[in-house]
Design an enzyme around this catalytic site. Sequence first.
Site, mmCIF file in Angstrom:
data_model
loop_
_atom_site.group_PDB
_atom_site.id
_atom_site.type_symbol
_atom_site.label_atom_id
_atom_site.label_comp_id
_atom_site.label_asym_id
_atom_site.label_seq_id
_atom_site.Cartn_x
_atom_site.Cartn_y
_atom_site.Cartn_z
ATOM 1 N N LYS A 161 34.995 0.329 -48.966
ATOM 2 C CA LYS A 161 35.114 -0.944 -48.250
ATOM 3 C C LYS A 161 36.439 -0.993 -47.506
ATOM 4 O O LYS A 161 36.493 -1.356 -46.328
ATOM 5 C CB LYS A 161 35.015 -2.126 -49.228
ATOM 6 C CG LYS A 161 33.589 -2.399 -49.672
ATOM 7 C CD LYS A 161 33.527 -3.359 -50.848
ATOM 8 C CE LYS A 161 32.079 -3.469 -51.341
ATOM 9 N NZ LYS A 161 31.940 -4.129 -52.636
ATOM 10 N N GLN A 192 35.065 -7.753 -56.704
ATOM 11 C CA GLN A 192 34.106 -6.703 -57.053
ATOM 12 C C GLN A 192 33.483 -6.994 -58.427
ATOM 13 O O GLN A 192 34.190 -7.224 -59.404
ATOM 14 C CB GLN A 192 34.825 -5.342 -57.079
ATOM 15 C CG GLN A 192 33.913 -4.161 -57.331
ATOM 16 C CD GLN A 192 32.902 -3.917 -56.216
ATOM 17 O OE1 GLN A 192 33.244 -3.959 -55.032
ATOM 18 N NE2 GLN A 192 31.663 -3.691 -56.583
ATOM 19 N N ASP A 236 30.901 -12.516 -49.476
ATOM 20 C CA ASP A 236 29.792 -12.001 -50.284
ATOM 21 C C ASP A 236 28.621 -12.984 -50.298
ATOM 22 O O ASP A 236 27.514 -12.615 -50.679
ATOM 23 C CB ASP A 236 30.270 -11.793 -51.733
ATOM 24 C CG ASP A 236 30.343 -10.330 -52.118
ATOM 25 O OD1 ASP A 236 29.756 -9.504 -51.390
ATOM 26 O OD2 ASP A 236 30.971 -10.017 -53.136
#
Length: 299
Positions: free
Chosen positions: A55, A99, A122
């Site tokens: 990422k 995460q 997200d």
Amino acid sequence: MSEAKIIDGKAFAAGLRLRVAAAAAELKTRHGLVPGLAVVLVGDDPASQVYVRNKGAQTVEAGMASFEHKLPAATGQAELLALVARLNADPAVHGILVQLPLPRQIDTEAVLAAVDPAKDVDGFHPVNTGKLWSGAADAMAPCTPVGCLMLIKDALGELKGKRALVLGRSNIVGKPMAALLLAEHCTVTLAHSRTVDLAAECRRADILVAAVGRERMVKGDWVKPGACVIDVGINRIPAPEKGEGKTRLVGDVDFEGAVTVAGSITPVPGGVGPMTIACLLRNTLIAACHQKGVAAPAI
Ligand code: NDP
């Protein structure tokens, strides 16, 4: 029997990353805006470390700023919430990604709810879930289903009136996928482990999205001839043909069985997988535009 068109998610994702990079360059020139993505990793899970590294690298490659925060596995809830609060207040950070999975001592729901919804790239914050289901234009939708929708639209064009079956009802894939297809005016069925006669439900679908986490569960004869099949599943199975102890990835769809029936189908790997990070970059760019009050480019 004719073979389905293989949907090349890897190539599509590469194209999307280029479009994001071009839009980011323009934002910098015209508005002095450099979108920034902060990724928070707690602990040393090897798979998560790889995701976070990828990422970060792809964020920088797209001309955006990457901020990595690596915290020890023993980090407490209060410390993590304090970091999220700092990132919420940081004007250089437009997107925040925590995460998952988080270590046991941390309340995941509480941490996700602490992220500023405007920076929730997200799309896991309850505010964004509500916006997605109520059809709000500024909803931040989860990256994997957004990527799936792009592939489906690229394969089929107009989706209005099509029957869609989403197999799996998780908050990160199945449910938002159903909401996105509904917004495209599909007639959506959301199937799960208690669905009666799954095969029959699948056979009715013009669009079949499998997100179950069960290797090759969807058989070729579950697929409607000509359907668009999107395989989200990532399952690692033994591959003795590659050597002792070796493994390979397969999806939730029996690809060999489905490829002779479907009209188009994503492979695993190389289908949905690469789309997730590309869509994360896109969400970050859009979030930065919203926060700066400039029009988000259509990419
Ligand atoms: P979850 O485990 O959270 O959800 C699985 C869903 O599948 C549940 O709704 C469950 O039903 C349903 N299910 C499980 N077994 C069956 C069955 N036998 N029949 C019918 N339905 C069943 O998984 P995720 O949504 O997080 O992930 C799904 C897959 O997608 C995984 O393989 C994961 O690795 C992959 N994935 C891939 C991503 C990518 O970037 N390509 C990103 C995210 C996930 P119920 O609710 O009734 O229990």
